[in-house]
Design a protein around this motif. Sequence first.
Motif, PDB file in Angstrom:
ATOM      1  N   GLU A   1      -8.227 -54.389  11.678  1.00 48.68           N
ATOM      2  CA  GLU A   1      -8.914 -54.091  12.929  1.00 48.68           C
ATOM      3  C   GLU A   1      -9.669 -55.283  13.484  1.00 48.68           C
ATOM      4  OE1 GLU A   1      -8.983 -51.543  15.776  1.00 48.68           O
ATOM      5  OE2 GLU A   1      -8.264 -50.918  13.808  1.00 48.68           O
TER       6      GLU A   1
ATOM      7  N   ARG B   1     -19.299 -42.423  16.192  1.00 49.98           N
ATOM      8  CA  ARG B   1     -19.580 -43.836  15.900  1.00 49.98           C
ATOM      9  C   ARG B   1     -19.561 -44.096  14.395  1.00 49.98           C
ATOM     10  NH1 ARG B   1     -22.147 -47.635  18.952  1.00 49.98           N
ATOM     11  NH2 ARG B   1     -23.478 -48.158  17.183  1.00 49.98           N
TER      12      ARG B   1
ATOM     13  N   ARG C   1     -11.803 -50.990   8.587  1.00 54.22           N
ATOM     14  CA  ARG C   1     -11.523 -49.579   8.857  1.00 54.22           C
ATOM     15  C   ARG C   1     -11.019 -48.849   7.627  1.00 54.22           C
ATOM     16  NH1 ARG C   1     -13.590 -51.176  12.958  1.00 54.22           N
ATOM     17  NH2 ARG C   1     -15.264 -50.268  11.755  1.00 54.22           N
TER      18      ARG C   1
ATOM     19  N   THR D   1     -10.491 -40.073   6.227  1.00 53.20           N
ATOM     20  CA  THR D   1     -11.439 -40.682   7.174  1.00 53.20           C
ATOM     21  C   THR D   1     -12.239 -39.608   7.898  1.00 53.20           C
ATOM     22  OG1 THR D   1      -9.965 -40.716   9.100  1.00 53.20           O
ATOM     23  CG2 THR D   1      -9.836 -42.591   7.586  1.00 53.20           C
TER      24      THR D   1
ATOM     25  N   ASP E   1      -8.457 -43.611  15.321  1.00 56.37           N
ATOM     26  CA  ASP E   1      -9.784 -43.486  14.725  1.00 56.37           C
ATOM     27  C   ASP E   1      -9.823 -42.448  13.607  1.00 56.37           C
ATOM     28  OD1 ASP E   1      -9.254 -41.979  16.974  1.00 56.37           O
ATOM     29  OD2 ASP E   1     -11.342 -41.662  17.519  1.00 56.37           O
TER      30      ASP E   1
ATOM     31  N   GLN F   1     -18.302 -42.137  11.995  1.00 53.58           N
ATOM     32  CA  GLN F   1     -16.988 -41.849  11.387  1.00 53.58           C
ATOM     33  C   GLN F   1     -16.077 -43.077  11.504  1.00 53.58           C
ATOM     34  OE1 GLN F   1     -13.902 -41.283  13.330  1.00 53.58           O
ATOM     35  NE2 GLN F   1     -12.689 -40.953  11.466  1.00 53.58           N
ATOM     36  N   TRP F   2     -16.195 -43.810  12.596  1.00 53.60           N
ATOM     37  CA  TRP F   2     -15.397 -45.021  12.805  1.00 53.60           C
ATOM     38  C   TRP F   2     -15.728 -46.081  11.755  1.00 53.60           C
ATOM     39  CZ3 TRP F   2     -11.205 -46.662  15.050  1.00 53.60           C
ATOM     40  CH2 TRP F   2     -11.036 -48.003  15.435  1.00 53.60           C
ATOM     41  N   THR F   3     -16.977 -46.061  11.249  1.00 53.59           N
ATOM     42  CA  THR F   3     -17.355 -46.993  10.178  1.00 53.59           C
ATOM     43  C   THR F   3     -17.464 -46.249   8.835  1.00 53.59           C
ATOM     44  OG1 THR F   3     -19.637 -46.837  10.980  1.00 53.59           O
ATOM     45  CG2 THR F   3     -18.404 -48.809  11.569  1.00 53.59           C
TER      46      THR F   3
END
Length: 487
Positions: A48, A399, A472, A306, A300, A401-403
Amino acid sequence: MQHGNHQVRTQEIRVSSEVGSLKRLLIHSPDRGLGKVVPSKAQDWLFEDIVHLETMRKDEYDYYVKILLYFLDPDKIRGKLAAINADSERNFFKPDHPDYFRSDAVIDIQHLLTEILADEVIRTRLISGICAVERCSFFIQSQLYTYDPVELSKILISGSLPDRTMLFAPLPNFIFTRDIGIVINSHILLNKPAKLARTREAFLAQYIFFYHPLFSKYRDKIIEIPDNEHHFLLPDNEVSNDYSRSTLEGGDVMMVAKNHLLIGCSERTTLYAAQQVIRLLFDKNVVDKVTIVKIPKKRDYMHIDTIFTQVKRNVWVLLGSLGRTGDEARKRDLLHFLAPKDVPDDLRIIQFRKGEEHKPVEIENLEDLLTAISRDDLGCTEPVRFIYSGNNEFPFGAREQWTDSCNLLALKDGVVIGYDRNDKTLEAFRQAGFETVRAADLLDRFERGEADPETLENTFILLPSAELSRARGGSHCMSLPLLRAEL
């Protein structure tokens, strides 16, 4: 089989839960290939962002390894931390160095590759196969035969020679060992990557699982997912076709209980592959229940791990927007029926049981599925609790969850390791009765005898993550458990 001076013993392999005490796992430390990712190719190589390799290694991933060793192989590290930390060369962490920690419990895949490359027949086959996959010239193929197993393993993983010449693409995703395969009870399911960039990873993993003595007792328990028998006739633009292509990655597979496997159908795992896995597992009597969790095909989300992972028998962390959003969803009024759904239409959960494959059961939402796993499969008597990404506050849920706020590795029941940057999620953990502690502080406590991995409970260990989170993938992705204690 003996490689060099190191006798390799076959070890037990068995995983029947996500939270039983972790005893052995496969990892891969960030290699020199990560430092070769260029912006123009990052997306093609499924990475990413551009990471700072030394920071990622020394200030972040090394803490992951130190925590793993303290829990799984403490004799390697207890009382030695000051000396390990004082070595600016990090030799303790380098699989090719004499000072490497060399553990039978925390195993780097590069170490296993080096050991099988000591066998001349395997080395010849592996070089030939990879050169075919990577379309190398005969000259390069001949050049590879001149390297010793230690250097050759680094070249095959990183794609580059010691003088920094790049022969082929790096494998920046190899740090996510979860995706190359997964242990289901005492069977090993090998992946079939969705993206061309991960073909070499799958090829290396296949050789390691079939040829390394560590897995010699389990060779007849390795499951490879068949392709559609006419896959080579399908148009190239149907590569991601759910109904004809067979692709599966380990982040979409969760061994939640001895009798129960979850498979995510996602951006990377197709329905066709899931169907093949169900058939194979039922035929071999490996499990008697498989639940398919079909999630939106979005970058995402990528894999089911994830959007949720298990923290404790009765505690799960998940993304609220893909769950039942509290009591509001229960209000059966005009707005509920006619307004857009909170949960997307393309989230579906279908459960199959052995012998009743023609009568699958649909489960309405993630919380119901996870509650049933805790209560029915794991025998929980306590209330099942959910901790939501970003504490279910907008915009922090998406936000964080993306990290990788939802991508946690359970070291034991109720003790997880994850990234330090997801503040609202960590607040939610504290509200749920968990202690949050920085990895460095916990290691200091261990060294001073003020805490012990054996007695630690209800704890979220914070891993430094400024660089790691750019890739990611979280601590769950960075692990391939080989052995967990029975719950």
